[in-house]
Design a protein around this motif. Sequence first.
Motif, PDB file in Angstrom:
ATOM      1  N   GLY A 153      39.628  33.333  43.154  1.00 40.29           N
ATOM      2  CA  GLY A 153      39.544  34.734  42.752  1.00 40.29           C
ATOM      3  C   GLY A 153      40.242  35.696  43.703  1.00 40.29           C
ATOM      4  N   LEU A 154      40.727  35.189  44.829  1.00 36.99           N
ATOM      5  CA  LEU A 154      41.450  36.057  45.756  1.00 36.99           C
ATOM      6  C   LEU A 154      42.766  36.481  45.123  1.00 36.99           C
ATOM      7  N   ASP A 155      42.955  37.763  44.996  1.00 37.16           N
ATOM      8  CA  ASP A 155      44.111  38.327  44.298  1.00 37.16           C
ATOM      9  C   ASP A 155      45.323  38.361  45.230  1.00 37.16           C
ATOM     10  N   ALA A 156      46.310  37.533  44.933  1.00 37.94           N
ATOM     11  CA  ALA A 156      47.500  37.470  45.780  1.00 37.94           C
ATOM     12  C   ALA A 156      48.219  38.803  45.843  1.00 37.94           C
ATOM     13  N   GLU A 157      48.324  39.497  44.712  1.00 35.22           N
ATOM     14  CA  GLU A 157      49.033  40.775  44.691  1.00 35.22           C
ATOM     15  C   GLU A 157      48.324  41.813  45.546  1.00 35.22           C
ATOM     16  N   ARG A 158      46.989  41.769  45.528  1.00 27.46           N
ATOM     17  CA  ARG A 158      46.243  42.717  46.366  1.00 27.46           C
ATOM     18  C   ARG A 158      46.507  42.456  47.841  1.00 27.46           C
ATOM     19  N   VAL A 159      46.459  41.191  48.235  1.00 26.07           N
ATOM     20  CA  VAL A 159      46.665  40.853  49.640  1.00 26.07           C
ATOM     21  C   VAL A 159      48.096  41.208  50.060  1.00 26.07           C
ATOM     22  N   LYS A 160      49.054  40.956  49.197  1.00 28.39           N
ATOM     23  CA  LYS A 160      50.444  41.304  49.507  1.00 28.39           C
ATOM     24  C   LYS A 160      50.588  42.816  49.682  1.00 28.39           C
ATOM     25  N   GLY A 161      49.876  43.558  48.872  1.00 26.42           N
ATOM     26  CA  GLY A 161      49.919  45.013  48.999  1.00 26.42           C
ATOM     27  C   GLY A 161      49.304  45.495  50.299  1.00 26.42           C
ATOM     28  N   LEU A 162      48.291  44.792  50.792  1.00 28.88           N
ATOM     29  CA  LEU A 162      47.614  45.195  52.018  1.00 28.88           C
ATOM     30  C   LEU A 162      48.496  45.031  53.254  1.00 28.88           C
ATOM     31  N   VAL A 163      49.538  44.234  53.128  1.00 27.26           N
ATOM     32  CA  VAL A 163      50.460  44.074  54.253  1.00 27.26           C
ATOM     33  C   VAL A 163      51.087  45.416  54.627  1.00 27.26           C
ATOM     34  N   PHE A 164      51.227  46.295  53.657  1.00 25.24           N
ATOM     35  CA  PHE A 164      51.853  47.594  53.903  1.00 25.24           C
ATOM     36  C   PHE A 164      50.846  48.640  54.390  1.00 25.24           C
ATOM     37  N   ASN A 165      49.601  48.223  54.573  1.00 26.00           N
ATOM     38  CA  ASN A 165      48.569  49.084  55.149  1.00 26.00           C
ATOM     39  C   ASN A 165      48.371  48.636  56.593  1.00 26.00           C
ATOM     40  N   ALA A 166      48.675  49.517  57.541  1.00 23.38           N
ATOM     41  CA  ALA A 166      48.659  49.135  58.950  1.00 23.38           C
ATOM     42  C   ALA A 166      47.304  48.566  59.384  1.00 23.38           C
ATOM     43  N   LYS A 167      46.225  49.092  58.843  1.00 22.95           N
ATOM     44  CA  LYS A 167      44.898  48.628  59.252  1.00 22.95           C
ATOM     45  C   LYS A 167      44.625  47.198  58.789  1.00 22.95           C
ATOM     46  N   TYR A 168      45.163  46.850  57.632  1.00 18.79           N
ATOM     47  CA  TYR A 168      44.900  45.528  57.047  1.00 18.79           C
ATOM     48  C   TYR A 168      45.985  44.511  57.363  1.00 18.79           C
ATOM     49  N   ARG A 169      47.081  44.976  57.930  1.00 18.74           N
ATOM     50  CA  ARG A 169      48.285  44.133  58.012  1.00 18.74           C
ATOM     51  C   ARG A 169      48.045  42.775  58.669  1.00 18.74           C
ATOM     52  N   GLU A 170      47.397  42.778  59.818  1.00 14.34           N
ATOM     53  CA  GLU A 170      47.205  41.522  60.558  1.00 14.34           C
ATOM     54  C   GLU A 170      46.399  40.522  59.732  1.00 14.34           C
ATOM     55  N   VAL A 171      45.331  41.002  59.097  1.00 15.77           N
ATOM     56  CA  VAL A 171      44.497  40.131  58.275  1.00 15.77           C
ATOM     57  C   VAL A 171      45.276  39.622  57.070  1.00 15.77           C
ATOM     58  N   ALA A 172      45.988  40.530  56.412  1.00 18.64           N
ATOM     59  CA  ALA A 172      46.733  40.164  55.209  1.00 18.64           C
ATOM     60  C   ALA A 172      47.813  39.123  55.510  1.00 18.64           C
ATOM     61  N   LEU A 173      48.524  39.301  56.605  1.00 17.02           N
ATOM     62  CA  LEU A 173      49.580  38.346  56.968  1.00 17.02           C
ATOM     63  C   LEU A 173      48.990  36.972  57.294  1.00 17.02           C
ATOM     64  N   ALA A 174      47.833  36.981  57.959  1.00 19.38           N
ATOM     65  CA  ALA A 174      47.188  35.713  58.284  1.00 19.38           C
ATOM     66  C   ALA A 174      46.755  34.979  57.015  1.00 19.38           C
TER      67      ALA A 174
END
Length: 207
Positions: A153-174
């Motif tokens: 259920g983890l939404d790939a598009e959501r996580v990819k979008g979070l890469v462009f949010n500085a606060k979430y970037r490290e988590v999203a990239l991992a």
Amino acid sequence: PHTVPFAAAVLEKPNPGELGADFLGRLLASKATSAFAAKALAQAFDRQELSHRFLIDMFYGAREQLDWVKGYIDSKYAAAELPASFYKELLADPRHSKFPTYYASPVEQYALKALAAYTPAAIGPDWLVDNAIHPRLGTQVQKWLMRADALPGLDAERVKGLVFNAKYREVALALLGNRKLFSARQLTVPWLLALARRAGPALHEVA
């Protein structure tokens, strides 16, 4: 001065179950009636008769009520037996805001310890991602995300979008770099091109 002991003596006469769980729960907060109430709740009610809402109310009551509910759950339920949603609801309760924000509250500490017994998938990907940058929950939540072998259920598009949010970037990239969760195919060319146009060595390295 003799009113409370007298009332306590009177209350101990009827069948405890007739008083109702909610009333007994309130009696936990008084030293004169707490022992009676704890015994009555343990003996007169099965687990299923004490609703999750009742238990959550006890977490946000007096110290005696908090101590009782923690002991009750520890003795009546095995680890991860209650649904993970119970602890998520406990943390989301508006009453939690009464605690100072600069340290983990007793409720928060208990809930996080309990949630640690669940798999990340059982906790739920949306809740984990939502709380990955929470000021107090974030550190522990990120650890759970990083050890996940599967997050249905983890939404790939959501996580990819979070890469462009500085606060979430490290988590999203991992998360995106975890091949157990995402395939290289899911990192589409348009997204990689958008990544390459952004400043920052971390983003360029991925792209």
